[in-house]
Design a protein around this motif. Sequence first.
Motif, PDB file in Angstrom:
ATOM      1  N   MET A   1       0.813  -1.184   0.000  1.00  0.00           N
ATOM      2  CA  MET A   1       0.000   0.000   0.000  1.00  0.00           C
ATOM      3  C   MET A   1       0.859   1.251   0.000  1.00  0.00           C
ATOM      4  SD  MET A   1      -1.985   1.864   3.025  1.00  0.00           S
ATOM      5  CE  MET A   1      -0.388   2.141   3.644  1.00  0.00           C
ATOM      6  N   GLU A   2       1.880   1.270   0.840  1.00  0.00           N
ATOM      7  CA  GLU A   2       2.704   2.474   0.937  1.00  0.00           C
ATOM      8  C   GLU A   2       3.411   2.777  -0.379  1.00  0.00           C
ATOM      9  OE1 GLU A   2       5.114   1.555   4.320  1.00  0.00           O
ATOM     10  OE2 GLU A   2       3.561   2.202   5.722  1.00  0.00           O
ATOM     11  N   GLY A   3       3.929   1.742  -1.029  1.00  0.00           N
ATOM     12  CA  GLY A   3       4.586   1.935  -2.313  1.00  0.00           C
ATOM     13  C   GLY A   3       3.636   2.486  -3.359  1.00  0.00           C
ATOM     14  N   LEU A   4       2.430   1.925  -3.431  1.00  0.00           N
ATOM     15  CA  LEU A   4       1.435   2.415  -4.384  1.00  0.00           C
ATOM     16  C   LEU A   4       1.032   3.847  -4.079  1.00  0.00           C
ATOM     17  CD1 LEU A   4      -0.811  -0.762  -4.596  1.00  0.00           C
ATOM     18  CD2 LEU A   4       0.728   0.108  -6.369  1.00  0.00           C
ATOM     19  N   ARG A   5       0.869   4.163  -2.804  1.00  0.00           N
ATOM     20  CA  ARG A   5       0.513   5.533  -2.410  1.00  0.00           C
ATOM     21  C   ARG A   5       1.641   6.501  -2.769  1.00  0.00           C
ATOM     22  NH1 ARG A   5       0.704   5.935   3.498  1.00  0.00           N
ATOM     23  NH2 ARG A   5       2.896   6.086   2.956  1.00  0.00           N
ATOM     24  N   ASP A   6       2.875   6.116  -2.438  1.00  0.00           N
ATOM     25  CA  ASP A   6       4.017   6.992  -2.695  1.00  0.00           C
ATOM     26  C   ASP A   6       4.249   7.221  -4.184  1.00  0.00           C
ATOM     27  OD1 ASP A   6       4.277   7.067   0.052  1.00  0.00           O
ATOM     28  OD2 ASP A   6       6.045   5.757   0.108  1.00  0.00           O
ATOM     29  N   LEU A   7       3.914   6.232  -5.007  1.00  0.00           N
ATOM     30  CA  LEU A   7       4.043   6.365  -6.460  1.00  0.00           C
ATOM     31  C   LEU A   7       2.881   7.147  -7.072  1.00  0.00           C
ATOM     32  CD1 LEU A   7       5.237   2.775  -7.403  1.00  0.00           C
ATOM     33  CD2 LEU A   7       6.544   4.900  -7.621  1.00  0.00           C
ATOM     34  N   LYS A   8       1.923   7.529  -6.230  1.00  0.00           N
ATOM     35  CA  LYS A   8       0.714   8.218  -6.706  1.00  0.00           C
ATOM     36  C   LYS A   8       0.032   7.386  -7.797  1.00  0.00           C
ATOM     37  CE  LYS A   8       2.435  12.792  -5.472  1.00  0.00           C
ATOM     38  NZ  LYS A   8       2.460  12.526  -4.103  1.00  0.00           N
ATOM     39  N   ALA A   9      -0.129   6.092  -7.475  1.00  0.00           N
ATOM     40  CA  ALA A   9      -0.693   5.118  -8.412  1.00  0.00           C
ATOM     41  C   ALA A   9      -2.203   4.943  -8.249  1.00  0.00           C
ATOM     42  CB  ALA A   9       0.012   3.780  -8.237  1.00  0.00           C
ATOM     43  N   GLY A  10      -2.862   5.861  -7.558  1.00  0.00           N
ATOM     44  CA  GLY A  10      -4.309   5.778  -7.407  1.00  0.00           C
ATOM     45  C   GLY A  10      -4.771   5.200  -6.085  1.00  0.00           C
ATOM     46  N   ASP A  12      -5.240   5.955  -2.298  1.00  0.00           N
ATOM     47  CA  ASP A  12      -5.278   7.072  -1.354  1.00  0.00           C
ATOM     48  C   ASP A  12      -4.788   6.678   0.033  1.00  0.00           C
ATOM     49  OD1 ASP A  12      -6.233   8.858  -3.253  1.00  0.00           O
ATOM     50  OD2 ASP A  12      -8.328   8.427  -2.788  1.00  0.00           O
ATOM     51  N   ALA A  13      -5.140   5.479   0.477  1.00  0.00           N
ATOM     52  CA  ALA A  13      -4.725   4.984   1.796  1.00  0.00           C
ATOM     53  C   ALA A  13      -5.073   5.982   2.898  1.00  0.00           C
ATOM     54  CB  ALA A  13      -3.240   4.654   1.794  1.00  0.00           C
ATOM     55  N   VAL A  14      -6.299   6.428   2.909  1.00  0.00           N
ATOM     56  CA  VAL A  14      -6.769   7.442   3.846  1.00  0.00           C
ATOM     57  C   VAL A  14      -6.524   7.045   5.302  1.00  0.00           C
ATOM     58  CG1 VAL A  14      -8.835   8.636   4.674  1.00  0.00           C
ATOM     59  CG2 VAL A  14      -8.466   8.357   2.223  1.00  0.00           C
ATOM     60  N   CYS A  15      -6.703   5.778   5.625  1.00  0.00           N
ATOM     61  CA  CYS A  15      -6.566   5.331   7.017  1.00  0.00           C
ATOM     62  C   CYS A  15      -5.124   4.987   7.388  1.00  0.00           C
ATOM     63  CB  CYS A  15      -7.485   4.158   7.313  1.00  0.00           C
ATOM     64  SG  CYS A  15      -6.969   2.601   6.553  1.00  0.00           S
ATOM     65  N   GLY A  16      -4.204   5.095   6.443  1.00  0.00           N
ATOM     66  CA  GLY A  16      -2.809   4.809   6.729  1.00  0.00           C
ATOM     67  C   GLY A  16      -2.488   3.342   6.906  1.00  0.00           C
ATOM     68  N   GLY A  17      -3.311   2.477   6.380  1.00  0.00           N
ATOM     69  CA  GLY A  17      -3.039   1.042   6.457  1.00  0.00           C
ATOM     70  C   GLY A  17      -3.684   0.338   7.631  1.00  0.00           C
ATOM     71  N   SER A  58     -10.286  -9.202  -5.522  1.00  0.00           N
ATOM     72  CA  SER A  58     -10.216  -7.986  -4.707  1.00  0.00           C
ATOM     73  C   SER A  58      -9.462  -8.210  -3.406  1.00  0.00           C
ATOM     74  CB  SER A  58     -11.623  -7.484  -4.360  1.00  0.00           C
ATOM     75  OG  SER A  58     -12.239  -6.893  -5.473  1.00  0.00           O
ATOM     76  N   ARG A  59      -8.577  -7.275  -3.108  1.00  0.00           N
ATOM     77  CA  ARG A  59      -7.873  -7.241  -1.824  1.00  0.00           C
ATOM     78  C   ARG A  59      -7.623  -5.787  -1.458  1.00  0.00           C
ATOM     79  NH1 ARG A  59      -5.477 -11.924   0.320  1.00  0.00           N
ATOM     80  NH2 ARG A  59      -5.353 -10.563   2.143  1.00  0.00           N
ATOM     81  N   LEU A  60      -7.364  -5.549  -0.200  1.00  0.00           N
ATOM     82  CA  LEU A  60      -6.913  -4.239   0.249  1.00  0.00           C
ATOM     83  C   LEU A  60      -5.391  -4.312   0.276  1.00  0.00           C
ATOM     84  CD1 LEU A  60      -9.398  -3.452   3.153  1.00  0.00           C
ATOM     85  CD2 LEU A  60      -9.529  -2.774   0.748  1.00  0.00           C
ATOM     86  N   SER A  61      -4.747  -3.403  -0.432  1.00  0.00           N
ATOM     87  CA  SER A  61      -3.282  -3.494  -0.522  1.00  0.00           C
ATOM     88  C   SER A  61      -2.610  -3.319   0.829  1.00  0.00           C
ATOM     89  CB  SER A  61      -2.737  -2.503  -1.549  1.00  0.00           C
ATOM     90  OG  SER A  61      -3.030  -1.173  -1.206  1.00  0.00           O
ATOM     91  N   CYS A  62      -3.278  -2.668   1.766  1.00  0.00           N
ATOM     92  CA  CYS A  62      -2.682  -2.506   3.099  1.00  0.00           C
ATOM     93  C   CYS A  62      -2.611  -3.827   3.857  1.00  0.00           C
ATOM     94  CB  CYS A  62      -3.442  -1.471   3.922  1.00  0.00           C
ATOM     95  SG  CYS A  62      -5.102  -1.965   4.453  1.00  0.00           S
TER      96      CYS A  62
END
Length: 81
Positions: A1-10, A12-17, A58-62
């Motif tokens: 999740m962090e990698g996808l968020r940091d790459l701005k790949a769509g 948002d990870a609003v809850c921080g994982g 479907s999965r949550l990346s976090c």
Amino acid sequence: MEGLRDLKAGVDAVCGGMCSCATCHVYVNAHWMALLAPAGADEAELLALVPGFNEQSSRLSCQIEVSGALDGLELVVAPPT
């Protein structure tokens, strides 16, 4: 999740994982799905509420624990809801 968020790949990870928002929803390639630990109860409950939920991918990346076994992991970031 962090990698996808940091790459701005769509992702948002609003809850921080913390597995409470589902803004890191991804679709995992079937081959890789078999290598992931099953979704926990909290993740499954959130995913069932997400538009575009697909029981097979479907999965949550976090909630995906990154390891060497997942080197080359193929997934698609779900469209924002």
